[in-house]
Design a protein around this motif. Sequence first.
Motif, PDB file in Angstrom:
ATOM      1  N   ILE A  78       0.856  -1.192   0.000  1.00 49.43           N
ATOM      2  CA  ILE A  78       0.000   0.000   0.000  1.00 49.43           C
ATOM      3  C   ILE A  78       0.888   1.236   0.000  1.00 49.43           C
ATOM      4  O   ILE A  78       1.904   1.270   0.682  1.00 49.43           O
ATOM      5  N   THR A  79       0.473   2.219  -0.765  1.00 50.28           N
ATOM      6  CA  THR A  79       1.168   3.500  -0.706  1.00 50.28           C
ATOM      7  C   THR A  79       0.128   4.610  -0.593  1.00 50.28           C
ATOM      8  O   THR A  79      -1.025   4.431  -0.982  1.00 50.28           O
ATOM      9  N   PHE A  80       0.534   5.723  -0.039  1.00 54.15           N
ATOM     10  CA  PHE A  80      -0.344   6.888   0.061  1.00 54.15           C
ATOM     11  C   PHE A  80      -0.003   7.852  -1.061  1.00 54.15           C
ATOM     12  O   PHE A  80       1.164   8.054  -1.375  1.00 54.15           O
ATOM     13  N   VAL A  81      -1.038   8.425  -1.652  1.00 53.36           N
ATOM     14  CA  VAL A  81      -0.847   9.505  -2.604  1.00 53.36           C
ATOM     15  C   VAL A  81      -0.847  10.765  -1.739  1.00 53.36           C
ATOM     16  O   VAL A  81      -1.860  11.121  -1.166  1.00 53.36           O
ATOM     17  N   GLY A  82       0.297  11.381  -1.598  1.00 55.98           N
ATOM     18  CA  GLY A  82       0.448  12.461  -0.632  1.00 55.98           C
ATOM     19  C   GLY A  82       0.996  11.877   0.660  1.00 55.98           C
ATOM     20  O   GLY A  82       1.801  10.960   0.646  1.00 55.98           O
ATOM     21  N   SER A  83       0.506  12.369   1.772  1.00 52.40           N
ATOM     22  CA  SER A  83       1.005  11.952   3.084  1.00 52.40           C
ATOM     23  C   SER A  83      -0.052  11.144   3.829  1.00 52.40           C
ATOM     24  O   SER A  83      -1.247  11.304   3.580  1.00 52.40           O
ATOM     25  N   ASN A  84       0.395  10.304   4.755  1.00 49.92           N
ATOM     26  CA  ASN A  84      -0.548   9.570   5.598  1.00 49.92           C
ATOM     27  C   ASN A  84      -0.828  10.332   6.898  1.00 49.92           C
ATOM     28  O   ASN A  84      -1.559   9.857   7.752  1.00 49.92           O
ATOM     29  N   THR A  85      -0.240  11.528   7.035  1.00 49.33           N
ATOM     30  CA  THR A  85      -0.459  12.355   8.222  1.00 49.33           C
ATOM     31  C   THR A  85      -1.042  13.697   7.808  1.00 49.33           C
ATOM     32  O   THR A  85      -0.558  14.332   6.882  1.00 49.33           O
ATOM     33  N   PHE A  86      -2.110  14.086   8.506  1.00 51.88           N
ATOM     34  CA  PHE A  86      -2.758  15.374   8.285  1.00 51.88           C
ATOM     35  C   PHE A  86      -2.448  16.254   9.483  1.00 51.88           C
ATOM     36  O   PHE A  86      -2.673  15.847  10.630  1.00 51.88           O
ATOM     37  N   TYR A  87      -1.927  17.449   9.248  1.00 47.95           N
ATOM     38  CA  TYR A  87      -1.630  18.396  10.322  1.00 47.95           C
ATOM     39  C   TYR A  87      -2.756  19.407  10.397  1.00 47.95           C
ATOM     40  O   TYR A  87      -3.072  20.084   9.416  1.00 47.95           O
ATOM     41  N   ILE A  88      -3.378  19.510  11.576  1.00 46.78           N
ATOM     42  CA  ILE A  88      -4.554  20.342  11.762  1.00 46.78           C
ATOM     43  C   ILE A  88      -4.226  21.457  12.744  1.00 46.78           C
ATOM     44  O   ILE A  88      -3.785  21.184  13.865  1.00 46.78           O
ATOM     45  N   ASP A  89      -4.423  22.702  12.316  1.00 48.46           N
ATOM     46  CA  ASP A  89      -4.145  23.841  13.189  1.00 48.46           C
ATOM     47  C   ASP A  89      -5.185  23.909  14.300  1.00 48.46           C
ATOM     48  O   ASP A  89      -4.848  23.935  15.475  1.00 48.46           O
ATOM     49  N   SER A  90      -6.468  23.964  13.947  1.00 50.14           N
ATOM     50  CA  SER A  90      -7.526  23.952  14.953  1.00 50.14           C
ATOM     51  C   SER A  90      -8.861  23.660  14.293  1.00 50.14           C
ATOM     52  O   SER A  90      -9.036  23.844  13.091  1.00 50.14           O
ATOM     53  N   VAL A  91      -9.799  23.179  15.114  1.00 48.49           N
ATOM     54  CA  VAL A  91     -11.181  22.983  14.686  1.00 48.49           C
ATOM     55  C   VAL A  91     -12.033  23.792  15.657  1.00 48.49           C
ATOM     56  O   VAL A  91     -12.008  23.560  16.866  1.00 48.49           O
TER      57      VAL A  91
END
Length: 129
Positions: A63-76
């Motif tokens: 399996i590979t990710f297109v882009g990154s497997n981690t999402f960085y979230i500033d705030s919700v």
Amino acid sequence: DILVDGKLCDCDIVVNCKVGDPIPLQVKLTNWSKHSVGPFALTVTPYQDYQNGVHNYDLQDAITFVGSNTFYIDSVKPTKDSVYFGALLFLYTGDFYLNIKFHEDNCSRELPLSWFCLPSVHIRAMEPM
């Protein structure tokens, strides 16, 4: 909510996909608390479950990710949604699962408990017709 290839995933759903086709992954987080949460990171880790208590996380050749497997979230913000998009590419057939983990930058900020109860995601990669 978690959507794989446009299909909402919950604990009883198996999403079928074709080997070699990029599969869209969408994670939607809703903050029902009274305060903003963040910053934090969301990491998606695929694995295989051998049904005997053993999980195989060594899948870089399957399996590979297109882009990154981690999402960085500033705030919700309170009562708001935040949606994150990615894609998976399965190189071999098989049954795979996604483990989604949160990583906080500051332990004084609490993430909503419901975010730790995301449904397990079961994906079956099959040969193209």
